[in-house]
Write a protein that holds these residues in place. Structure first.
Motif, PDB file in Angstrom:
ATOM      1  N   LEU A 325     -42.490  92.318 -55.155  1.00 23.00           N
ATOM      2  CA  LEU A 325     -41.801  93.036 -56.235  1.00 23.00           C
ATOM      3  C   LEU A 325     -40.393  93.453 -55.826  1.00 23.00           C
ATOM      4  N   GLY A 326     -40.248  93.927 -54.594  1.00 25.94           N
ATOM      5  CA  GLY A 326     -38.953  94.416 -54.138  1.00 25.94           C
ATOM      6  C   GLY A 326     -37.901  93.324 -54.078  1.00 25.94           C
ATOM      7  N   THR A 327     -38.226  92.195 -53.458  1.00 21.98           N
ATOM      8  CA  THR A 327     -37.244  91.112 -53.369  1.00 21.98           C
ATOM      9  C   THR A 327     -36.941  90.530 -54.745  1.00 21.98           C
ATOM     10  N   ALA A 328     -37.961  90.467 -55.617  1.00 23.70           N
ATOM     11  CA  ALA A 328     -37.714  90.004 -56.990  1.00 23.70           C
ATOM     12  C   ALA A 328     -36.757  90.953 -57.696  1.00 23.70           C
ATOM     13  N   GLY A 329     -36.978  92.267 -57.504  1.00 22.63           N
ATOM     14  CA  GLY A 329     -36.088  93.246 -58.110  1.00 22.63           C
ATOM     15  C   GLY A 329     -34.676  93.173 -57.552  1.00 22.63           C
ATOM     16  N   GLY A 330     -34.550  93.021 -56.233  1.00 24.28           N
ATOM     17  CA  GLY A 330     -33.233  92.926 -55.622  1.00 24.28           C
ATOM     18  C   GLY A 330     -32.468  91.698 -56.077  1.00 24.28           C
ATOM     19  N   LEU A 331     -33.143  90.541 -56.090  1.00 19.77           N
ATOM     20  CA  LEU A 331     -32.499  89.308 -56.531  1.00 19.77           C
ATOM     21  C   LEU A 331     -32.131  89.368 -58.006  1.00 19.77           C
ATOM     22  N   MET A 332     -33.033  89.903 -58.817  1.00 19.31           N
ATOM     23  CA  MET A 332     -32.756  89.990 -60.248  1.00 19.31           C
ATOM     24  C   MET A 332     -31.646  90.987 -60.531  1.00 19.31           C
ATOM     25  N   HIS A 333     -31.583  92.061 -59.741  1.00 18.06           N
ATOM     26  CA  HIS A 333     -30.555  93.077 -59.979  1.00 18.06           C
ATOM     27  C   HIS A 333     -29.161  92.534 -59.672  1.00 18.06           C
ATOM     28  N   ILE A 334     -29.050  91.586 -58.747  1.00 19.67           N
ATOM     29  CA  ILE A 334     -27.757  90.944 -58.488  1.00 19.67           C
ATOM     30  C   ILE A 334     -27.267  90.256 -59.755  1.00 19.67           C
ATOM     31  N   PHE A 335     -28.159  89.507 -60.402  1.00 25.10           N
ATOM     32  CA  PHE A 335     -27.790  88.837 -61.655  1.00 25.10           C
ATOM     33  C   PHE A 335     -27.538  89.845 -62.765  1.00 25.10           C
ATOM     34  N   ASN A 336     -28.439  90.812 -62.911  1.00 24.19           N
ATOM     35  CA  ASN A 336     -28.310  91.780 -63.994  1.00 24.19           C
ATOM     36  C   ASN A 336     -27.008  92.561 -63.894  1.00 24.19           C
TER      37      ASN A 336
END
Length: 621
Positions: A325-336
């Motif tokens: 969940l954390g890495t998915a959130g971190g990677l997605m937050h870069i795009f967001n």
């Protein structure tokens, strides 16, 4: 083929832009059109390069080693973000960049910066990575220099940090090559898995410190606000949205792939006090302190640049957990973050284009004059604050949940506290810009043209669509996680499956829409409203006129200023940076005396250097 063309296009663009400089002074539209077409072609080639993921291409020999590039799932993800935001920025500047004479090499240095960033994310060996890192850094410095004197002075602050980061990274490159005997990532990975602790520690620190500086992680964040806020506004959007994230790309690449997570976790005293714990603490400080500093900024661009630092803290929080969940959130937050910060700053640029200022103390009431810019900022700040249904909510939800489930309750609390500060500051941003009293000097202000509106509309659609359907992004993030050695997230179109947290943004959005619908029904069936002038009003029995500033706008949150002023004025880190700056300036002023501009002086220096060199060589056996 397409991978190689992807690097060639911006390099050709840089050369052609130099050739077109003379023509561009007479007809700026030629240069603007050329840049847009070249960047659109680059985005098209990036899309076509998708089937080449996994291939590696060898280039020329440097220092006895071949430079190599290639695409991975992670690098293609960053390539597409770079290409997408570059096209939107270029399109926006068709209308926003009025005088290319003020920014003579704006597009030239942008081409070179894009070349450096693309080469960086496609590097398949350490030497190529370092060369592209330096090209990117120097191009960034020259981009910042375009424009006003203030920008050129602020660029020097960035240059100091960039040189320090580059020299440390060079030390890391040489040390790793000396230890592993190769620049190739695969060889380094195999070596680090069995390396002695001292070698591993030195290698990791020498490589990660430059990435943390580039990512503006606390306490190495002081260079960013002035450097970005002093740039031309569309370039502020570009730098804030993607440039700083190159540091995070390096961290992801080396922590999860080149060094490997197992090797990284060897660095520490125990399972609870290791390198990742330190990164989590630094990330929490980065999320909280700059966010609350943003509260007291009176310039819209400077406020957003402080948030550029704070939101990077969220990204690092997610990545440092090393969980699904954390890495998915971190990677997605870069795009967001890239999408909604560009949206906000484009909206600010639209306001600046018509009013000539980004000073929040001088704006207000522009919602009636620039409704499109208002909507763009509204969508953007909802995403920045992490409120549904925009995409920022999804990535922050992942990060919060990963911290709580990972056993980091105090770090999670820090993330929540940072969100409160974010909400407070973005309310100030939209209130002081668009709400309240409209100054008379802006009575004739109107909306910007379609060329500047289109990127705003596109980004509004992206921020909303990827918020309602996060699976559009998560499906690719799951592939990236496999390459990182992380269990991929169980995604659905609306969010994540039940076993991963059961988030369905389509349901959440439906609830929000239903709530707004009920509010709209109540509004329309209520009594009819009568629109009156802002001056057809009174307070305490006195009629208000244009001489009465009845909108609380000036020094917003001044009541809190005395509480937090020590935090952002007299913080030890800031004080140390200011003192260092004074010392460097003093030394530079002294050294400058040796450069007299007289040929006789330089001739004397040359003779003295030759005599000293001969004396030294004579003593060497």
């Amino acid at each position: 083929m397409y991978t190689q063309a992807l690097l060639a296009l911006p390099l050709v663009g840089f050369v052609v832009t130099i050739v077109l400089q003379g023509t561009a002074r007479r007809s700026p539209a030629i240069l603007k059109t050329w840049a847009l077409l070249a960047f659109v072609a680059m985005a098209a080639v990036a899309t076509l390069a998708f089937p080449e993921i996994g291939d590696t291409y060898t280039g020329p020999m440097v220092f006895g080693s071949s430079l190599s590039i290639g695409l991975t799932d992670l690098s293609w993800w960053f390539v597409m973000m770079i290409a997408g935001i570059t096209v939107l920025t270029s399109f926006f500047t068709l209308g926003a960049l009025r005088d290319t004479g003020t920014y003579p090499m704006y597009y030239g240095w942008l081409f070179l910066k894009v070349f450096g960033m693309l080469g960086l994310v496609m590097s398949r060996d350490l030497l190529t990575f370092f060369i592209m890192w330096e090209i990117m850094s120097w191009a960034t410095y020259f981009v910042m220099q375009q424009g006003k004197e203030e920008g050129r002075e602020a660029a020097l602050g960035y240059l100091v940090y960039a040189i320090v980061a580059g020299m440390v990274l060079l030390g890391g490159v040489l040390f790793i090559h000396q230890s592993a005997g190769s620049f190739e990532f695969a060889v380094i990975t195999a070596y680090m898995a069995k390396a002695e602790f001292g070698i591993l520690l030195a290698s990791v620190l020498l490589v990660l410190v430059p990435f943390l500086i580039e990512a503006a992680v606390y306490p190495a964040h002081g260079w960013l606000p002035s450097a970005y806020a002093s740039s031309e506004t569309s370039m502020t959007a570009y730098l804030s949205s993607i440039s700083t994230r190159m540091g995070l790309f390096g961290l992801i690449l080396f922590v999860f792939s080149v060094f490997g997570l197992k090797a990284i976790d060897r660095i520490g005293i125990s399972a609870h006090l290791n390198l990742r714990t330190i990164l989590l603490v630094l990330a929490a400080l980065t999320a909280v302190l700059p966010t609350y500093t943003a509260l007291f900024q009176h310039d819209a661009k400077r406020l957003l640049t402080w948030h550029s630092i704070g939101q990077g803290g969220y990204m690092l929080l997610g990545l440092a957990t090393a969980s699904t969940l954390g890495t998915a959130g971190g990677l997605m937050h870069i795009f967001n973050y890239m999408t909604y910060v560009a949206l906000i700053i484009f909206s600010i640029a639209a306001v600046e284009y018509r009013t000539g200022t980004t000073n929040l103390n001088k704006l207000g009431g522009l919602i009636v004059k620039q409704p499109v810019a208002f909507l763009g900022m509204l969508f953007g700040i909802i995403g920045l604050a992490g409120i549904p249904p925009m995409n920022g909510f999804v990535s922050k939800w992942f990060i919060y949940r990963s911290l709580i489930l990972g056993g980091y309750p105090f770090i999670a609390l820090a993330a929540f506290i940072a969100t409160v500060g974010t909400i407070m500051s973005v309310y100030k941003l939209i209130h002081n810009t668009f709400l309240g009293q409209l100054p008379e000097r802006y009575n004739d202000v109107k909306e910007v043209g379609l060329l500047m509106q289109l990127p705003i509309w596109i980004l509004m659609g992206v921020v909303f669509t990827t918020g309602v359907f996060p699976g559009l992004i998560l499906q690719w993030i799951a592939k990236i996680q496999v390459g990182m050695g992380i269990v991929p997230i169980a995604w659905t179109l609306g969010g994540v499956a039940r076993e991963a947290g059961d988030l369905n943004m389509m349901v959440v959005t439906a609830v929000f829409m239903a709530t707004f619908a009920v509010g709209a029904i109540i509004f329309f069936i209520g009594g009819k409203r009568r629109i009156v002038s802002q001056y057809d009003n009174y307070a305490a029995g006195h009629f208000l006129n244009k001489d009465v500033p009845y909108n609380f706008n000036y020094n917003f949150y001044s009541a809190f200023d005395h509480i937090f002023e020590k935090l952002y004025h007299d913080a030890p880190v800031q004080t140390a940076i200011r003192n260092l700056g004074r010392f460097v300036r003093m030394v530079a002023d002294y050294v400058r005396r040796f450069f007299t501009g007289q040929i006789n002086t330089y001739a004397a220096y040359y003779v003295a250097a030759v005599i000293i060199a001969l004396a030294i060589l004579k003593e060497i056996p």
